[in-house]
Design an enzyme around this catalytic site. Structure first.
Site, mmCIF file in Angstrom:
data_model
loop_
_atom_site.group_PDB
_atom_site.id
_atom_site.type_symbol
_atom_site.label_atom_id
_atom_site.label_comp_id
_atom_site.label_asym_id
_atom_site.label_seq_id
_atom_site.Cartn_x
_atom_site.Cartn_y
_atom_site.Cartn_z
ATOM 1 N N PRO A 227 5.768 3.711 3.581
ATOM 2 C CA PRO A 227 5.063 2.542 3.054
ATOM 3 C C PRO A 227 5.818 1.781 1.963
ATOM 4 O O PRO A 227 5.420 0.689 1.582
ATOM 5 C CB PRO A 227 3.794 3.154 2.477
ATOM 6 C CG PRO A 227 4.205 4.545 2.100
ATOM 7 C CD PRO A 227 5.195 4.973 3.115
ATOM 8 N N ASP A 250 13.239 -5.167 8.122
ATOM 9 C CA ASP A 250 12.380 -6.345 7.993
ATOM 10 C C ASP A 250 11.679 -6.383 6.646
ATOM 11 O O ASP A 250 11.964 -5.584 5.761
ATOM 12 C CB ASP A 250 11.442 -6.507 9.193
ATOM 13 C CG ASP A 250 10.700 -5.245 9.509
ATOM 14 O OD1 ASP A 250 10.329 -4.549 8.554
ATOM 15 O OD2 ASP A 250 10.528 -4.952 10.699
ATOM 16 N N LYS A 272 10.932 -10.001 9.906
ATOM 17 C CA LYS A 272 9.649 -10.104 10.601
ATOM 18 C C LYS A 272 8.501 -9.828 9.634
ATOM 19 O O LYS A 272 8.562 -8.939 8.832
ATOM 20 C CB LYS A 272 9.575 -9.059 11.709
ATOM 21 C CG LYS A 272 9.501 -9.685 13.068
ATOM 22 C CD LYS A 272 10.043 -8.749 14.116
ATOM 23 C CE LYS A 272 9.165 -7.534 14.292
ATOM 24 N NZ LYS A 272 7.877 -7.731 14.859
ATOM 25 N N THR A 333 2.852 6.630 7.895
ATOM 26 C CA THR A 333 2.215 5.352 8.176
ATOM 27 C C THR A 333 1.358 4.898 6.986
ATOM 28 O O THR A 333 0.911 5.716 6.173
ATOM 29 C CB THR A 333 1.388 5.449 9.473
ATOM 30 O OG1 THR A 333 0.999 4.153 9.863
ATOM 31 C CG2 THR A 333 0.155 6.325 9.301
ATOM 32 N N ALA A 334 1.160 3.589 6.887
ATOM 33 C CA ALA A 334 0.477 3.023 5.712
ATOM 34 C C ALA A 334 -0.902 3.645 5.504
ATOM 35 O O ALA A 334 -1.304 3.888 4.362
ATOM 36 C CB ALA A 334 0.357 1.508 5.862
ATOM 37 N N MET A 385 -3.061 -5.075 9.203
ATOM 38 C CA MET A 385 -2.940 -6.523 9.388
ATOM 39 C C MET A 385 -4.311 -7.190 9.438
ATOM 40 O O MET A 385 -4.556 -8.066 10.248
ATOM 41 C CB MET A 385 -2.163 -6.827 10.687
ATOM 42 C CG MET A 385 -0.742 -6.332 10.635
ATOM 43 S SD MET A 385 0.145 -6.557 12.181
ATOM 44 C CE MET A 385 -0.323 -5.089 13.075
HETATM 45 N N1 SAH Z 1 4.458 0.556 11.220
HETATM 46 C C1 SAH Z 1 3.693 0.280 10.028
HETATM 47 C C2 SAH Z 1 2.697 -0.841 10.248
HETATM 48 C C3 SAH Z 1 3.334 -2.159 10.481
HETATM 49 S S1 SAH Z 1 2.155 -3.450 10.714
HETATM 50 C C4 SAH Z 1 3.022 1.572 9.539
HETATM 51 O O1 SAH Z 1 3.006 2.562 10.259
HETATM 52 O O2 SAH Z 1 2.513 1.572 8.417
HETATM 53 C C5 SAH Z 1 2.079 -4.150 9.098
HETATM 54 C C6 SAH Z 1 0.811 -3.726 8.406
HETATM 55 O O3 SAH Z 1 0.927 -2.403 7.926
HETATM 56 C C7 SAH Z 1 0.462 -4.553 7.195
HETATM 57 O O4 SAH Z 1 -0.163 -5.760 7.531
HETATM 58 C C8 SAH Z 1 -0.474 -3.621 6.483
HETATM 59 O O5 SAH Z 1 -1.734 -3.609 7.090
HETATM 60 C C9 SAH Z 1 0.169 -2.278 6.748
HETATM 61 N N2 SAH Z 1 1.088 -1.895 5.671
HETATM 62 C C10 SAH Z 1 2.411 -1.732 5.737
HETATM 63 N N3 SAH Z 1 2.910 -1.330 4.555
HETATM 64 C C11 SAH Z 1 1.868 -1.245 3.717
HETATM 65 C C12 SAH Z 1 1.728 -0.883 2.348
HETATM 66 N N4 SAH Z 1 2.762 -0.529 1.603
HETATM 67 N N5 SAH Z 1 0.492 -0.905 1.815
HETATM 68 C C13 SAH Z 1 -0.581 -1.237 2.549
HETATM 69 N N6 SAH Z 1 -0.497 -1.597 3.838
HETATM 70 C C14 SAH Z 1 0.710 -1.596 4.410
#
Ligand code: SAH
Length: 469
Positions: A227, A250, A272, A333-334, A385
């Protein structure tokens, strides 16, 4: 940085050590690792130092000291044990234009000795500018564990073969050769004591013009960057970053994470972000495959986990269609990181027995998701998102029967300096996002627990007993 690390050429140079006791001996032991000539300035020398002089490894000057005593030295260590005398001697050394280190008097030092991990010719120097010597020692311990004791001999042997490698291994395969040498059979053999076998593996590969199996073969790694915080990367992700020739990253990837890459790796920003692609996906697919086909190690660095809303499918397919080896290195993942940041489990026994990762932003023209199914009772819904679609999400969930009072927690920019938490009810989601200026990237959690069953059980003790029996 208030200090800058450099490796000084020491062979045949003079190092002056003022002092003849234990403090001076400590510095002498350090300098004996080098090929410098030691000069002691002291009335008397303790036995260890006198023996060095007797063996011809050091000189001894008793009697008065002037600026000349320091002239031309690479370094001066002042270690008489007497603070006043040390300060005077440091002044003389500095007047001679020599870099000075004074024991226990950081204010008088031009240079500080680092903690050293010695696998000569591989040398690791660790410094904290005096802020945290204990930390420096901890880092040293970790490095000592990481680098096998025989590594220095192996590095020296590899060094002796560099010329042969340059002659016999074509330029395009050289990095792959050394990567193989330092991470595969040769290093492993050497570490286990099989030095001759290690040497012959290297020599055979040189004669064959490259490392076995990896001659010029490219690889694409879709690497999860987590994240944001760099200590949320996996060790495998760090390893891939350090081996990469080129990194495509990205917008959501934190610059901290890129610092883990090799300094001379090429970095390409493909820019992106949600709803706005500086580079269309097909272009990204094409360039990563083209780079790998040139035999380069490609890292496609993606935020979080590449397999979650990461467009990994397109990149995997593009690579496989061209016969390029491709792998996924999973990441945090986030939603996982956001749950951790809240200090809360994403599943709670008896309340939520499923976690749904869903996106608030589907492909244009796709059918609307079945929100009732996505957020059925017993669900923690993690929405990616979702910020820009907060109004639609709130409306759809309410229409699907999710109670308006359901708990919503929003975690923005988790694990970065901008991390922020906002909580509200589901029927206030849109107004809270707008009112509090909630910004991307954010995870929106909606908790829709199962109805409680205790009341029912209490009313029917006999039935529960019967079931239990
Ligand atoms: N592959 C990524 C998701 C990419 S889509 C994953 O697994 O986390 C992009 C979305 O991920 C953002 O719009 C948000 O909803 C979330 N996201 C990514 N980084 C984040 C962060 N540091 N804090 C909160 N949400 C995050």
């Amino acid at each position: 940085m208030k200090t800058f690390p450099m490796f000084l050429a020491m062979a045949g140079r003079r190092v002056v050590i003022a002092g003849g006791g234990e403090q001076a001996a400590q510095k002498a032991r350090l300098m004996l690792k080098t090929e410098a000539k030691l000069v002691f300035l002291a009335e008397t020398l303790e036995d260890e130092l006198a023996a060095l002089v007797a063996s011809g490894r050091a000189e001894h000057h008793a009697g008065g000291v002037s600026v000349d005593a320091f002239a031309g030295a690479a370094l001066a260590f002042i270690a008489t044990g007497c603070p006043g005398r040390d300060a005077a001697l440091a002044g003389l050394a500095r007047a001679a234009g020599v870099v000075v280190n004074v024991v226990d008097q950081p204010g008088l030092c031009d240079a500080y000795t680092p903690s050293i991990v010695d696998r000569d010719p591989l040398v690791v120097a660790i410094g904290t500018e005096g802020a945290a010597p204990v930390l420096a020692r901890q880092v040293k311990t970790r490095m000592e564990e990481m680098l096998e004791p025989r590594l220095g001999d192996f590095v020296a042997m590899a060094g002796r073969m560099r010329e042969a490698v340059a002659r016999r291994v074509p330029r395009a395969g050289r990095r792959a050769f050394w990567r193989w040498a330092f991470s595969e059979a040769p290093r492993r053999l050497h570490a286990s004591g099989a030095e001759r076998e290690a040497a012959s593996a290297l020599k055979q590969a040189i004669a064959a013009g490259g490392a076995p199996d990896v001659q010029g073969e490219g690889l694409i790694s879709l690497v999860g960057a987590g994240p944001g915080a760099r200590d949320l990367l996996t060790l495998r992700a760090v390893q891939r970053l350090q081996e990469a020739d080129v990194i495509f990253y990205d917008r959501l990837v934190d610059p901290e994470v890129l610092e883990l890459a090799r300094r001379d790796a090429e970095r390409v920003f493909v820019g992106k972000e949600v709803g706005a692609c500086a580079w269309p996906q097909e272009r990204i697919d094409a360039v990563i495959v083209a780079a790998a086909r040139k035999g380069r190690r490609v890292v496609r660095l993606k935020s979080g986990d590449p397999g979650i809303f990461g467009r990994a499918t397109e990149e995997l397919a593009a690579a496989r269609a061209q016969g390029v080896t491709v792998e996924i290195v999973p990441g945090v993942t986030a939603a996982s990181a956001a749950g951790a940041a809240m200090g809360r489990s994403l599943t709670e026994r008896g309340e939520t027995d499923r976690v749904v990762f869903a996106t608030g932003t589907c492909r244009e023209g796709d059918a609307a998701p079945d929100w009732g199914a996505i957020c059925a009772p017993g669900t923690t819904l993690a929405l990616y998102m979702g910020v820009r679609k907060a109004g639609e999400i709130e409306h759809s969930l309410l229409c699907a029967g999710v109670p308006g009072g359901s708990e919503v927690e929003i975690v923005c920019s988790v694990s970065t300096a901008q991390e922020r938490h906002v909580a509200c009810r589901l029927d206030r989601l849109a107004s809270t996002v707008a009112g509090q200026g909630v910004k991307n990237p954010a995870i929106i959690f909606v908790r829709h627990p199962k109805p409680r069953v205790e009341a029912l059980d209490a009313a029917q003790p006999a039935r529960r007993l019967a079931v239990a029996g």
